[in-house]
Design a protein around this motif. Structure first.
Motif, PDB file in Angstrom:
ATOM      1  N   LEU A 217      -9.891  -0.847  -3.998  1.00 52.91           N
ATOM      2  CA  LEU A 217      -8.924  -0.639  -2.932  1.00 52.91           C
ATOM      3  C   LEU A 217      -9.299  -1.513  -1.740  1.00 52.91           C
ATOM      4  CD1 LEU A 217      -9.064   2.110  -4.689  1.00 52.91           C
ATOM      5  CD2 LEU A 217      -7.771   3.083  -2.794  1.00 52.91           C
ATOM      6  N   LEU A 218      -8.353  -2.275  -1.253  1.00 49.72           N
ATOM      7  CA  LEU A 218      -8.589  -3.248  -0.187  1.00 49.72           C
ATOM      8  C   LEU A 218      -7.619  -3.005   0.966  1.00 49.72           C
ATOM      9  CD1 LEU A 218      -8.890  -6.364  -2.539  1.00 49.72           C
ATOM     10  CD2 LEU A 218     -10.784  -5.190  -1.390  1.00 49.72           C
ATOM     11  N   PRO A 219      -7.869  -1.986   1.803  1.00 55.31           N
ATOM     12  CA  PRO A 219      -6.977  -1.703   2.937  1.00 55.31           C
ATOM     13  C   PRO A 219      -7.259  -2.635   4.104  1.00 55.31           C
ATOM     14  CG  PRO A 219      -8.787  -0.152   2.920  1.00 55.31           C
ATOM     15  CD  PRO A 219      -8.977  -1.017   1.700  1.00 55.31           C
ATOM     16  N   GLY A 220      -6.371  -2.599   5.093  1.00 54.67           N
ATOM     17  CA  GLY A 220      -6.568  -3.370   6.309  1.00 54.67           C
ATOM     18  C   GLY A 220      -6.463  -4.865   6.118  1.00 54.67           C
TER      19      GLY A 220
ATOM     20  N   GLY B  21       0.780  -1.232   0.000  1.00 58.33           N
ATOM     21  CA  GLY B  21       0.000   0.000   0.000  1.00 58.33           C
ATOM     22  C   GLY B  21       0.806   1.274   0.000  1.00 58.33           C
ATOM     23  N   GLY B  22       2.077   1.221  -0.424  1.00 59.78           N
ATOM     24  CA  GLY B  22       2.908   2.419  -0.452  1.00 59.78           C
ATOM     25  C   GLY B  22       3.025   3.024  -1.840  1.00 59.78           C
ATOM     26  N   GLN B  23       4.032   3.888  -2.025  1.00 60.13           N
ATOM     27  CA  GLN B  23       4.223   4.581  -3.292  1.00 60.13           C
ATOM     28  C   GLN B  23       4.452   3.620  -4.445  1.00 60.13           C
ATOM     29  OE1 GLN B  23       3.881   7.743  -3.957  1.00 60.13           O
ATOM     30  NE2 GLN B  23       4.731   7.858  -6.026  1.00 60.13           N
ATOM     31  N   THR B  24       5.254   2.593  -4.227  1.00 64.01           N
ATOM     32  CA  THR B  24       5.527   1.636  -5.300  1.00 64.01           C
ATOM     33  C   THR B  24       4.272   0.867  -5.679  1.00 64.01           C
ATOM     34  OG1 THR B  24       7.815   1.425  -4.552  1.00 64.01           O
ATOM     35  CG2 THR B  24       6.992  -0.287  -6.019  1.00 64.01           C
ATOM     36  N   GLY B  25       3.458   0.515  -4.683  1.00 68.08           N
ATOM     37  CA  GLY B  25       2.191  -0.137  -4.976  1.00 68.08           C
ATOM     38  C   GLY B  25       1.278   0.765  -5.794  1.00 68.08           C
ATOM     39  N   ALA B  26       1.214   2.048  -5.429  1.00 67.86           N
ATOM     40  CA  ALA B  26       0.382   2.994  -6.166  1.00 67.86           C
ATOM     41  C   ALA B  26       0.855   3.143  -7.610  1.00 67.86           C
ATOM     42  CB  ALA B  26       0.395   4.354  -5.461  1.00 67.86           C
ATOM     43  N   GLU B  27       2.165   3.221  -7.793  1.00 69.87           N
ATOM     44  CA  GLU B  27       2.701   3.334  -9.152  1.00 69.87           C
ATOM     45  C   GLU B  27       2.437   2.068  -9.960  1.00 69.87           C
ATOM     46  OE1 GLU B  27       6.761   4.369  -8.555  1.00 69.87           O
ATOM     47  OE2 GLU B  27       6.314   6.448  -7.974  1.00 69.87           O
ATOM     48  N   SER B  28       2.442   0.921  -9.305  1.00 75.31           N
ATOM     49  CA  SER B  28       2.127  -0.337  -9.996  1.00 75.31           C
ATOM     50  C   SER B  28       0.672  -0.340 -10.454  1.00 75.31           C
ATOM     51  CB  SER B  28       2.400  -1.527  -9.072  1.00 75.31           C
ATOM     52  OG  SER B  28       3.764  -1.607  -8.728  1.00 75.31           O
TER      53      SER B  28
ATOM     54  N   CYS C 268      -6.002 -13.454   2.760  1.00 74.77           N
ATOM     55  CA  CYS C 268      -5.717 -12.252   3.535  1.00 74.77           C
ATOM     56  C   CYS C 268      -6.416 -12.310   4.887  1.00 74.77           C
ATOM     57  CB  CYS C 268      -6.201 -10.999   2.810  1.00 74.77           C
ATOM     58  SG  CYS C 268      -5.544 -10.770   1.157  1.00 74.77           S
ATOM     59  N   GLU C 269      -5.697 -11.920   5.936  1.00 77.72           N
ATOM     60  CA  GLU C 269      -6.321 -11.688   7.229  1.00 77.72           C
ATOM     61  C   GLU C 269      -6.729 -10.233   7.309  1.00 77.72           C
ATOM     62  OE1 GLU C 269      -3.743 -12.882  10.386  1.00 77.72           O
ATOM     63  OE2 GLU C 269      -4.164 -15.020  10.109  1.00 77.72           O
ATOM     64  N   ARG C 270      -7.955  -9.981   7.751  1.00 77.89           N
ATOM     65  CA  ARG C 270      -8.474  -8.622   7.827  1.00 77.89           C
ATOM     66  C   ARG C 270      -8.330  -8.078   9.241  1.00 77.89           C
ATOM     67  NH1 ARG C 270     -14.023 -10.175   4.728  1.00 77.89           N
ATOM     68  NH2 ARG C 270     -14.288 -11.206   6.747  1.00 77.89           N
ATOM     69  N   ASP C 271      -8.067  -6.773   9.329  1.00 78.67           N
ATOM     70  CA  ASP C 271      -7.884  -6.139  10.631  1.00 78.67           C
ATOM     71  C   ASP C 271      -9.072  -6.377  11.562  1.00 78.67           C
ATOM     72  OD1 ASP C 271      -5.409  -5.176  10.083  1.00 78.67           O
ATOM     73  OD2 ASP C 271      -6.019  -3.109   9.722  1.00 78.67           O
ATOM     74  N   TRP C 272     -10.254  -6.383  11.003  1.00 79.44           N
ATOM     75  CA  TRP C 272     -11.472  -6.475  11.810  1.00 79.44           C
ATOM     76  C   TRP C 272     -11.950  -7.922  11.999  1.00 79.44           C
ATOM     77  CZ3 TRP C 272     -10.707  -4.367   7.107  1.00 79.44           C
ATOM     78  CH2 TRP C 272     -11.279  -5.006   6.010  1.00 79.44           C
ATOM     79  N   GLY C 273     -11.097  -8.860  11.554  1.00 76.24           N
ATOM     80  CA  GLY C 273     -11.406 -10.263  11.769  1.00 76.24           C
ATOM     81  C   GLY C 273     -11.758 -11.010  10.503  1.00 76.24           C
ATOM     82  N   GLY C 274     -11.475 -12.274  10.484  1.00 74.50           N
ATOM     83  CA  GLY C 274     -11.820 -13.119   9.356  1.00 74.50           C
ATOM     84  C   GLY C 274     -10.793 -13.080   8.241  1.00 74.50           C
ATOM     85  N   ARG C 275     -11.010 -13.953   7.279  1.00 76.14           N
ATOM     86  CA  ARG C 275     -10.126 -14.047   6.119  1.00 76.14           C
ATOM     87  C   ARG C 275     -10.917 -13.868   4.843  1.00 76.14           C
ATOM     88  NH1 ARG C 275      -5.429 -18.678   6.310  1.00 76.14           N
ATOM     89  NH2 ARG C 275      -4.280 -17.909   8.135  1.00 76.14           N
TER      90      ARG C 275
ATOM     91  N   ILE D 292      -4.155  -4.327  -2.498  1.00 74.69           N
ATOM     92  CA  ILE D 292      -4.170  -4.767  -1.103  1.00 74.69           C
ATOM     93  C   ILE D 292      -3.105  -4.029  -0.306  1.00 74.69           C
ATOM     94  CG2 ILE D 292      -3.798  -6.745   0.431  1.00 74.69           C
ATOM     95  CD1 ILE D 292      -4.788  -8.548  -1.823  1.00 74.69           C
ATOM     96  N   GLY D 293      -3.505  -3.453   0.835  1.00 71.37           N
ATOM     97  CA  GLY D 293      -2.566  -2.780   1.726  1.00 71.37           C
ATOM     98  C   GLY D 293      -2.819  -3.161   3.169  1.00 71.37           C
TER      99      GLY D 293
END
Length: 442
Positions: A311-314, A214-221, A331-338, A236-237
């Motif tokens: 966009l898929l944060p967290g 989720g950084g600059q390189t990801g955004a440029e990609s 992916c594991e999500r910050d708020w629980g579950g996969r 995904i970030g």
């Protein structure tokens, strides 16, 4: 050209019998950090600073110079200007020498193209004439003691040179998360190789692609995929939002010599906490880049009725495998579950890590290491080791918790190089001025 004195002592492993070149200061790596050192040392170091570079020619992140990519640092923070604005290897002189000054001014860049900075670096290297390309240094040893001591630089076929002082500017390599290690899948691409991968490739627009990071390189990609016709991109970030870089005046106070001196004197635990808190002053996404993604996303929605980028944060990718020609990610999500994602193309933009230091075991045994097993660096970037009084080994770009958030990036290139030169030559070659500071840290 760099001074080449005749070597007066035998060097183990020198099977050729020829006398090796000896340098007052030698650098391993010819990226921006050591080019700054060589540019500032051109007139001050006897014979100049010789740089040994494994690449066959000048290059700076060649896989990340696609259309529209911008430098996140002011062009005034070039190889020399912050400490020696009259130096012939300044960015301004590069523009004048190439006859492009007026075109550059009229283009009214707030952030210059990364390609322009890469060309500037190549120009400076050519002007210096002290970069030895195609000369990898695989091991650095040491012989002698006291004033007779010297470092020995070893290439694949044996010793190539000796030096009184050595500066390591090795740069970084892509960081690959553990769940992707050993995964031999044709659809898995490092961000720095994405441009080459897509060049001339046929694209099925609604074939999914995933960008991890989720950084600059990801955004440029993400932008690169949009430009090549992809219309089903999942980004995904790990953070709970795609965070813009903090480029405010107060944030930029962290990128000045006065703060660097203050930071280096702090207790280790405080330095670690500050670096974590200041992360987005260095590792966030340029505001213009994130705006571009949102605007393209919106305009594509107007035309096609769907967003090309989801966009898929967290989310943290914890498992990956190849199945039926697709890469499958969990992916594991910050708020629980996969949740599960599958795509034939997955781009890894998961940050970078420091390259290994090529220190011979006998040299490493004489070096003081920190808790992480890395050499302890002094305020002047020199390694704390047994014979440092006469032969200093400096390390650039890998002391973020020791020298602050600015250490691995371009902001203080010239300041760091000037500090090293002052130390190696044991005199104040360059006065590093940073006065009239309105922020009181002490």
């Amino acid at each position: 050209m760099s001074e080449q004195r005749q070597q007066p002592v035998a060097v183990p492993g020198n099977r050729s019998g020829t006398r090796l070149p000896h340098h007052t200061v030698a650098g391993v790596g010819a990226g921006p950090a050591n080019l700054s050192l060589a540019a500032l040392g051109e007139r001050e170091v006897p014979g100049g600073v010789r740089l040994y570079e494994r690449r066959s020619s000048a290059a700076w992140h060649p896989g990340q110079l696609s259309e529209g990519t911008r430098l996140q640092t002011s062009w005034l923070k070039d190889l020399v200007t912050l400490v020696d604005p009259t130096n012939r290897l300044s960015f301004l002189n590069y523009l004048v020498a190439g006859g492009r000054m007026y075109s550059f001014i009229n283009a009214q860049y707030e952030e210059i193209p990364r390609l322009e900075f890469a060309r500037y670096l190549a120009w400076a290297a050519g002007e210096l004439g002290t970069v030895r390309y195609g000369s990898p240094v695989e091991r650095i040893g040491h012989i002698g003691t006291g004033a007779a001591g010297r470092f020995v630089l070893h290439g694949p076929d044996g010793p190539v040179a000796t030096a009184d002082h050595v500066v390591l500017g090795l740069g970084t390599r892509p960081r690959v998360p553990a769940c992707f290690e050993g995964l031999d899948a044709g659809g898995l691409v490092l961000a720095e190789r994405l441009h080459a991968r897509l060049r001339g490739a046929a694209v099925l627009p609604y074939q999914p692609a995933v960008v991890v990071g989720g950084g600059q390189t990801g955004a440029e990609s993400v932008l690169e995929l949009i430009r090549h016709g992809f219309r089903d991109i999942r980004w995904i970030g790990r953070r709970n939002w795609f965070a813009p870089m903090d480029d405010s005046p107060s944030a930029n106070d962290f990128f000045r010599p006065t703060y660097l001196r203050f930071f280096h004197g702090l207790p280790a635990e405080v330095r670690q906490r500050y670096v974590a808190e200041q992360q987005l002053t260095s590792d966030g996404i340029s505001l213009s880049t994130i705006q571009q993604i949102y605007q393209l996303n919106y305009e594509m929605y107007l035309r096609e009725g769907r967003y090309p980028v989801m966009l898929l944060p967290g989310r943290d990718v914890v498992r990956a495998c190849e199945r039926d020609g697709q890469l499958v990610l969990w992916c594991e999500r910050d708020w629980g579950g996969r949740e599960r994602h599958a795509a034939p193309l997955v781009v890894l933009a998961t940050g970078r890590e420091a390259a290994d230091l090529p220190l011979a075991p006998e040299l490493l045994a004489l070096t003081e290491l920190d808790e992480a097993g890395q050499p302890v660096l002094e305020a002047d970037y020199s390694v704390r080791w047994k014979y440092a009084e006469h032969n200093r080994l400096y390390v650039q770009n890998r002391s973020r918790t020791g020298h602050g958030i600015a250490d691995p990036n371009l902001s203080l290139l010239a300041v760091r190089a000037a500090t090293i030169l002052n130390s190696a030559l044991e005199r104040e070659v360059y006065v590093i001025r940073d006065e009239h500071v309105s922020t009181a840290w002490l």
